[in-house]
Structure formats: structure tokens, C-alpha cells
Design an enzyme around this catalytic site. Sequence first.
Site, PDB file in Angstrom:
ATOM      1  N   LYS A 291     -13.499 -66.154 170.900  1.00  0.00           N
ATOM      2  CA  LYS A 291     -12.353 -65.511 171.529  1.00  0.00           C
ATOM      3  C   LYS A 291     -12.835 -64.726 172.746  1.00  0.00           C
ATOM      4  O   LYS A 291     -13.780 -63.943 172.657  1.00  0.00           O
ATOM      5  CB  LYS A 291     -11.667 -64.583 170.532  1.00  0.00           C
ATOM      6  CG  LYS A 291     -10.255 -64.186 170.916  1.00  0.00           C
ATOM      7  CD  LYS A 291      -9.548 -63.467 169.781  1.00  0.00           C
ATOM      8  CE  LYS A 291      -8.120 -63.115 170.155  1.00  0.00           C
ATOM      9  NZ  LYS A 291      -7.408 -62.410 169.065  1.00  0.00           N
ATOM     10  N   GLU A 377       2.613 -61.961 154.913  1.00  0.00           N
ATOM     11  CA  GLU A 377       3.669 -60.963 154.731  1.00  0.00           C
ATOM     12  C   GLU A 377       4.284 -61.018 153.340  1.00  0.00           C
ATOM     13  O   GLU A 377       4.610 -59.978 152.749  1.00  0.00           O
ATOM     14  CB  GLU A 377       4.753 -61.165 155.794  1.00  0.00           C
ATOM     15  CG  GLU A 377       4.310 -60.885 157.212  1.00  0.00           C
ATOM     16  CD  GLU A 377       3.702 -62.087 157.898  1.00  0.00           C
ATOM     17  OE1 GLU A 377       3.346 -61.984 159.088  1.00  0.00           O
ATOM     18  OE2 GLU A 377       3.565 -63.150 157.241  1.00  0.00           O
ATOM     19  N   ARG A 405       9.745 -62.644 157.029  1.00  0.00           N
ATOM     20  CA  ARG A 405       8.976 -63.623 156.270  1.00  0.00           C
ATOM     21  C   ARG A 405       8.769 -63.176 154.826  1.00  0.00           C
ATOM     22  O   ARG A 405       8.428 -63.993 153.966  1.00  0.00           O
ATOM     23  CB  ARG A 405       7.622 -63.856 156.941  1.00  0.00           C
ATOM     24  CG  ARG A 405       7.710 -64.095 158.436  1.00  0.00           C
ATOM     25  CD  ARG A 405       6.434 -64.638 159.011  1.00  0.00           C
ATOM     26  NE  ARG A 405       6.449 -66.092 158.993  1.00  0.00           N
ATOM     27  CZ  ARG A 405       5.413 -66.854 159.330  1.00  0.00           C
ATOM     28  NH1 ARG A 405       4.278 -66.303 159.676  1.00  0.00           N
ATOM     29  NH2 ARG A 405       5.507 -68.155 159.297  1.00  0.00           N
TER      30      ARG A 405
END
Length: 630
Positions: A291, A377, A405
Site C-alpha cells: 500500500k 459489522e 450491514r
Amino acid sequence: MNPTPLLDAVNLPQDLRLLDKSQLPQLCAELRAFLLESVGKTGGHFASNLGAVELAVALHYVYDTPRDHLVWDVGHQSYPHKILTGRRGRMHTLRQFGGLAGFPKRSESEYDDFGVGHSSTSIGAALGMAEADRLMGRDTRSVAVIGDGAMTAGQAFEALNCAGDMADTDLLVILNDNEMSISPNVGALPKYLARNVMRDMRGVLHNIKSQSAFVLDKLPAVKEIAQKAEETIKAYASESELVRQSLSLFENFGFAYTGPADGHNVVQLADTLAELRRKKGPKLLHVITKKGQGYKLAENDPVKYHAIGKTPAPADPAAPPPAPRPTYTEIFGRWLCDQAEADTRLAAITPAMREGSGLVEFGQRFPERYFDVGIAEQHAVTFAAGLACEGVKPVVAIYSTFLQRGYDQLVHDVALQNLPVLFAIDRAGIVGADGPTHAGAYDLSFLRCVPNMTIAAPSDENECRLLLSTCYALDTPAAVRYPRGTGSGAQVSDGLDTLPVGKGILRRQGKRIAILAFGSMVQPALEAAETLDATVADMRFVKPLDEALVLQLADTHDCLVCAEENAVCGGAGSAVLEMLAAKGRLKPVLLIGIPDTVTEHGDPKLLLDQLGLSADKIRQRIARFAQQAV
């Protein structure tokens, strides 16, 4: 900007496929340089896009997009894809009203096969596309690109489980493994993928077999020694339980596993993808990327550089600097630490949003009571319910859009059992540049119908702290929802005082018109009321509603106005109408909120004005309504 001759010649993927494979590294370098310049001006997701440059180039080089399907999970890493698919000239409009979206969007381009913004949808969507093509007799390919952070979510494993049992489905899942989501990944799966034993052994084998091939061919004796070394390593690897498990994880799901591959070697990546494209059935390519690749600051601190802001205009050196104001997220983070000091039962839970939800300090000060459960979640909510069953007081810090969610778990696991879980709901209402996938437009509507729930909406920073303390003190499920960014600048107390549950307060006394304002709409309502000479009530609670206050205002005013930064359908205004109808009080009522439409992305102030929620638009709408209500 540095010259980009190859990138200038690539407007669409078919242009990219005209390049010689040896030119791809230069194209990647030019694309990365363009990203650095472009995103530095507009702001947006940064480190994730730098890490996916080679992957985007290789995919569009090998696959016949848009005929073949390419689904990006979450979409944080889709900017290179946008640049390569005809949108480079519009990148200066990224995340601005009327400009390019910050995520893939089907209505924006035929190359955006699936609209995203939340995690872990890519495998299921790409699987559906692959099955549809099979049923329709189309010879196409479907590819899902998913990060190792998003792979922690249950939905990804549900799709893997389904796809692995479909031997005829032509699906490639690319696991983009950079050991990061927004924060460093947590949980068993990322640790499983990150084991250096497998990668080191594969690296040694790769070096023996490829990088030293020329020398070994020239020196037969050395070649023989190297072959024996390779066989020894293979034998050890076959005996290693860690390696054996790593190789078999996805194969046990029914996927043909390839990797790990170097995600920044674009030529090798293209060769690997070309080979995989010729194979049928479910396949998984494990790609290792970094990243922030190519930009040292982002490489060294991918959390900080996950997303960057728009370059600000030069400041007036003569102007005094603005006084710093804490955000609602910071208010919550400070309250959480203070409440944890006062109550050792408190535990905080985040689904992979440590920084965004303001939990960094809490995690440092109270590590034993801090739980980052990954991008999960549903699990976060049920885990909180389990904690609450045994006497812990859990606080779930979650964005409004992500609470959607975990809705079944909120109903089934928390509310029906009346467990004392506090939901600290950040990013409620319009969020701005992230657009409709991140807008918190529905939480009041979907929470209000759930039994046992208390729902509070603070109007400023101090009210936020007071209502957090109030709802935490309850022995039932509760939610405090607050907007993104800063508030009106109210002075924040440092205590843990509480307020009466279900009671609002009058902020301004006027005539004829009474505005019942909820949360962030209190301040613009007060501004509009000055011209209208209207009464303004800060309702504080959506559930239970302050019925006495509403009835008092209905009896003493000609018309009522309900203002909320939530969907009008089923929101706080609907609660007022339902109560008035039940009491038999007929009164003209204007509902002001987010209309029944998909919101856009752009500057929040502009969006609120477009939706009729700015102070000026509220004033205009009320003035017209009051004339008709006479």
C-alpha cells in the site's frame, strides 16, 4: 507534471493492449506519477491506489474489458482503473459535485461493472455475472479483486463457499494482499496469509528456478547442487503444516490456487493472468502488493495516507488562523475514554474503523477493553450482544452506512433481548465526497421501528457528550447519531452529566410556526427562524419522542415543521405525524429531510443546499408552506 508519453496514448484499454509487454513498467511509472499529481490536487483515497497500479494495468492488458467483467471490492483502489478507461481527462473533478465518483459507479462508465463503496461484495457480484454469462451462452470472464482486509468479512466467505461448488463457473478471484485495510488488518486470516514461512520458501524456489537460470545452465555442477537444494526445500515444505495449510486453504474451498505473486512486477503479473484466463472453473490468484507503492511517505505510513484531503488554497498571511474546533468524532473519543475511566465495565468495539471512529486513544489506554473485529459489522453487533449478556457495557462505534450491514443482528441479537448496547453512530446524514454509498441517510428510519431502542440526535458538540452519557446509563439498547466533521463550536463540558430521556428543549420562542428540529438541523433551523420569527425546539430524542412538547407546540402554533438530516420516509418527521394522528390532532405539518432519491457526492454544504436542507432553503420552504397553510 513529468511527461507521460505512453499514458497519453492510452485512452481506453484497447489502446493499452497495443503496447508491447516490455512497455508496461514504464506505463505503470507514468500512471503512478499522474496519480500523485492528480490526487494531490483533488484529494481522495491515496495509498490504496498507488498499490494497485500494476494490477489495474495487467488486468486491462489481459482481459477483454468491458466485455469481460472486472469488479473492484470497496473501490478504494479504482483510480488507476478509471484513468485507463477513458476518464483521465476528468480526474480533476474527482469526488466533486457533478464530477467523477470516488468509487466505481455503473452509471459513470461501461467499464464499471458493479457499483461499490462497502467491502466484500466483489466475489458474490462477479460470481453472479459469471453465472449469468454461462446461462446466456456468452464466452466471457469475470474477475473479482478483493483485499485481504475485505476478505475478513463473512460475505466474502459466503461467496467463496458458493463459488467453489460451481466447477463450471469461470471466475477469478484476485486476493490483493497488502496486510492493510484502512488500519493494519486484525484477526486470524490476515495472520494466516502473512506467514513468512510460505513466502520465504516460495521466494527461494523462485530465485533458484528463474533469477539464476542463466548462471546455472553455464555451470552444470552448480546447477546440480541447486536442484538438490530445491528438492530439499520442497521436501521440507511438504512436511511443514503451516505451508501445507496455506496452500490448501482456498483449494479446500474448491478454488485452484496460484501464488503468492509479486503484485508490482507487471510483466510477470500479465503472464500469470493470461495463463489463468485460459483456465476454466473457480480460480484464486494471491497477489502481494504494498500500500502506497512508489511514494515513500505513503509506504511508511499507509494509515495516514489511506486518504488525503484536497490541496487547500493559499492562506491569507494577514488573516488570523481559525480557532480549532473538535470534530464530533473527537468528542466521542474523549467521552469514551472519560466514561471508561469511570466505569470499568465499558468495552469499545469497532469493525476496522479505529481512526475514523475516534478510537485510537482508547485502544492505547484500555487495550484489554478495545476490540477491533475487522471488517465484520454483523459480528461486531452480535459480539457486543454476547458481552452485554455477561455484564459488560459495550459501545459499538460504527458509521451509519455500515450499521446497515448489521441490521439483522441489531434486531435479533440486541433489541429482541433488550440488551444494553450503545451504538455510537458516526457520519449520520450527508457525508460529502464519498457519496451515496457512505451517506448516513437511513438510520433514523430503520432504527425507529425497532422495539426497545432509544435514539438520540445531538444538536451540537456539548449535546453530543451529554446524550452519549445519557444513553450509556440506560439498561436498554440505545443509539446516538451524529454528523461528520465539526459542529457549531459549542463549549464542551468535561463531566459525565446526563439529560432526561425523551425530553426536548425550546431554543427559540416565536409565533405561528414551530420548527421541530432534530440533531444537525437545529442550527440551520435557528438561522431560518430569525427571519420567520418561528419557534425552534431541539427535540434531542427521536425515540421516545417528547409527545408533551409536540402537543404543546401544536396547540399554540398554526403549523409545524419537522427538520432532520435523514430520509423523510419513515424518519423523525414520520414519528411526529404518527403521534399527532394517534392523538387526533389535525395540524398542517411540513416534513423537511432527505428526499426519496439517491444522493450525490460533493461538498456537504452544496449537497445540503441542493437537498433543501441549508438554512436559506429551509427558510424559503417554510415561508411558502406557511402561506399555503393559512
